[in-house]
Design a protein around this motif. Structure first.
Motif, short mmCIF file in Angstrom:
data_model
loop_
_atom_site.label_atom_id
_atom_site.label_comp_id
_atom_site.label_asym_id
_atom_site.label_seq_id
_atom_site.Cartn_x
_atom_site.Cartn_y
_atom_site.Cartn_z
N ALA A 9 17.75 59.24 0.57
CA ALA A 9 18.64 60.30 1.06
C ALA A 9 18.99 61.28 -0.06
O ALA A 9 19.13 60.91 -1.23
N HIS A 30 25.59 63.87 8.78
CA HIS A 30 25.62 62.47 9.20
C HIS A 30 24.36 61.75 8.68
O HIS A 30 23.38 62.39 8.26
N PRO A 31 24.34 60.42 8.71
CA PRO A 31 23.23 59.66 8.13
C PRO A 31 21.85 60.03 8.68
O PRO A 31 20.85 59.96 7.96
N ARG A 36 23.22 62.04 2.18
CA ARG A 36 24.35 61.14 1.95
C ARG A 36 25.44 61.88 1.18
O ARG A 36 25.17 62.50 0.16
#
Length: 215
Positions: A9, A30-31, A36
């Protein structure tokens, strides 16, 4: 069991004095976006301290903040993180100053969707410039209105490198330059690095500012 290598990420620091803006940005990142959130900051000094400590891939940096404004810390933050300015205005002088200080991207609130923000973050993390349309127009206007420099290029760019610079100014990514010139994308990347060295700039946006200012 899958042998696929997991995607790492992109880490992001969000620096904005407005708590509502920070909350909205948290929701956007968001993920599932491959991003991140590494941390948050509410003023320019906090942003610089957090960038030094966390070394995020990208810092989303507001222009107007307490203690130290965003522009005053771009240079220092750029030593630890790539900078994407995320502001409420696209004033010509502001865009130009941000790019000269080292910002790789410039987005204006209200002019991008969550998907576009994610795209911009990934582009900047990869070393590519990313400007919202109004910021790009402001940059072009600001540079073109400046007194032009001498026509001669003292930095010794080759004819091929000058071709590449013209395509970079036109907004072509490395893949587009590769297709237009019929050369490998790896060759384009190598020549772009050479251009940066010759022009004494750190990134694509600064190279474009320099090249436009020579005309």
């Amino acid at each position: 069991m899958s042998d696929a290598t997991p995607t790492v990420a992109v880490t992001v620091l969000v620096a904005d004095d407005n708590t509502v803006v920070r909350a909205v940005l948290r929701d956007m990142l968001h993920p599932g976006t491959g991003i991140r959130l590494a941390g948050e900051a509410a003023d320019g000094q906090q942003a610089l301290d957090a960038a030094r400590r966390l070394k995020p891939d990208v810092t989303l940096l507001d222009h107007r903040m307490p203690l130290r404004d965003g522009l005053s810390v771009v240079v220092a933050i750029s030593e630890h993180s790539k900078v994407l300015m995320l502001t409420r205005i696209s004033d010509d002088a502001l865009v130009l100053e941000a790019v000269r200080a080292g910002a790789l991207g410039f987005l204006v609130h209200g002019q991008f969707s969550p998907a576009e923000l994610v795209q911009a973050i990934h582009a900047v993390a990869g070393g590519e410039a990313h400007l919202s349309p109004s910021a790009a127009r402001a940059l072009m206007t600001a540079v073109r209105e400046r007194q032009p420099g001498p026509a001669a290029d003292p930095h010794g760019l080759s004819p091929r490198e000058r071709q590449i610079m013209d395509l970079m100014v036109a907004g072509e990514p490395n893949s587009g330059i590769s297709a237009r010139l019929g050369i490998a994308e790896k060759t384009v990347r190598n020549q772009v690095s050479q251009i940066y060295r010759k022009l004494n700039v750190r990134n694509r946006a600064q190279a474009v500012v320099y090249w436009l200012n020579r005309r």
